[in-house]
Design an enzyme around this catalytic site. Structure first.
Site, PDB file in Angstrom:
ATOM      1  N   SER A 125     -64.764 -54.010  89.428  1.00  0.00           N
ATOM      2  CA  SER A 125     -63.708 -54.001  90.438  1.00  0.00           C
ATOM      3  C   SER A 125     -62.606 -53.063  89.972  1.00  0.00           C
ATOM      4  CB  SER A 125     -63.150 -55.414  90.619  1.00  0.00           C
ATOM      5  OG  SER A 125     -61.929 -55.409  91.330  1.00  0.00           O
ATOM      6  N   TYR A 133     -59.322 -62.404  85.689  1.00  0.00           N
ATOM      7  CA  TYR A 133     -60.285 -61.702  86.544  1.00  0.00           C
ATOM      8  C   TYR A 133     -60.455 -60.255  86.071  1.00  0.00           C
ATOM      9  CZ  TYR A 133     -62.412 -59.711  90.765  1.00  0.00           C
ATOM     10  OH  TYR A 133     -63.242 -59.061  91.647  1.00  0.00           O
TER      11      TYR A 133
END
Length: 322
Positions: free
Chosen positions: A162, A188
């Site tokens: 990501s 994350y």
């Protein structure tokens, strides 16, 4: 070094990437394939003739997805298998249940920015799911991938990272937030940096076996992954989209870069790359100021020494899965 470029871009769809491809005989595993980008990735592979296994945590959702793909594609080679990536025993059962060669492993499943939660070992859940579970799965399937590579002149692993990886490196001294304050977005980001580092080291270690691993940024897509996003942050994102600072993709567009890494000849013999919008992204220094929608990969995600160390640490943590 010149970046690897293809004919695909931000608007390309999964259907565009598989157009004209015959994947008969190719065996693929897609984790997290019950919804979102995962189901569209699996659907495209099935349409092109691949034998596809949906590796899912929820078997009921997996069966519904498999039925949908089968009805849509006409394929009779869509299967489901249960796996909980945060559970070493579950990963071990999946690996032990796999028979025969494997040509394509797509590590698609993930969780994002949830409240602090830990596995039974005390591992931070995002790191355990997004990185450690997929790490253990790939290592457990190494022999199957090597056999697949011998059959088809190469096997591939695709890891979904990501643009959030730009927010944090891997903290090798405190992977599980035992000493530093927990922040869901830092956790994350760390897990998505780890995905890229895994691809760097897997490609180095397994190149002689004909296995390459590449990481992809699918882009911004509204899926169930955002269930923990606060209303305030969602409003900020909506305003950024309205201002043109970010551009959201459809799930079919999100799956396209995964399939570029999985199928195109440009990424068939070289690994350790980070793809964005269907092409290799440039690597930038760690202190580069990056905006909302970055198309680059930070140096900390490509550092070979960090990749080697993370591999060793991850091996020590997950070895009892088998």
């Amino acid at each position: 070094m010149q970046l690897i470029q293809t004919d695909f871009n931000a608007t390309s769809t999964a259907e565009d990437v598989i157009a004209g491809r015959d994947l008969s005989g190719l065996r693929a595993i897609v984790t997290g394939a019950a919804a979102g980008i995962g189901i569209e990735t699996a659907r495209a592979l099935a349409h092109a003739g691949a034998d596809v296994t949906l590796a899912v945590r929820d078997s009921n959702a997996g069966r519904a997805a498999a039925e949908d793909i089968t009805t849509d594609s006409g394929s009779v080679a869509v299967h489901i298998a249960e796996i909980d990536l945060a559970d070493r025993a579950s990963v071990g059962r999946f690996v032990n249940g796999w028979k025969g060669p494997l040509h394509l492993l797509i590590n698609n499943a993930g969780i994002m920015a949830g409240p602090l939660s830990r596995t039974r070992e005390g591992w931070e859940l995002q790191f355990a799911t997004n990185h450690l579970g997929h790490f253990a799965l790939a290592r457990g399937l190494h022999s199957a991938l090597a056999a697949g590579a011998a059959q088809r002149h190469g096997a591939r692993i695709v890891g979904l990272s990501s643009s959030a990886h730009t927010r944090a490196p891997v903290d090798l001294d405190d992977l599980h937030f035992l000493r530093r304050p927990y922040d869901p977005w830092t956790a994350y980001a760390q897990s998505k940096t780890a995905v890229v580092l895994f691809c760097v080291e897997a490609s180095r270690r397994w190149a002689a076996d004909g296995i390459v691993a590449n990481a992809v940024n699918p882009g911004g897509i509204k899926t169930g992954l955002q269930k923990h996003v606060s209303p305030d942050l969602q409003r900020t994102w909506d305003a950024a989209e309205a201002a043109g600072d970010i551009t959201l993709k459809t799930p079919q567009q999100g799956a396209a870069t995964t399939l570029v890494a999985a199928l195109t000849p440009e990424f068939g013999s070289t690994g350790g790359h980070y793809l964005n919008n269907g092409n290799e992204a440039p690597t930038v220094p760690n202190d580069t100021d990056l905006g909302y929608e970055t198309h680059a990969v930070r140096q900390w995600a490509k550092d070979p020494e960090t990749a080697r160390t993370l591999w060793d640490v991850s091996t020590a943590l997950t070895d009892t899965a088998f």
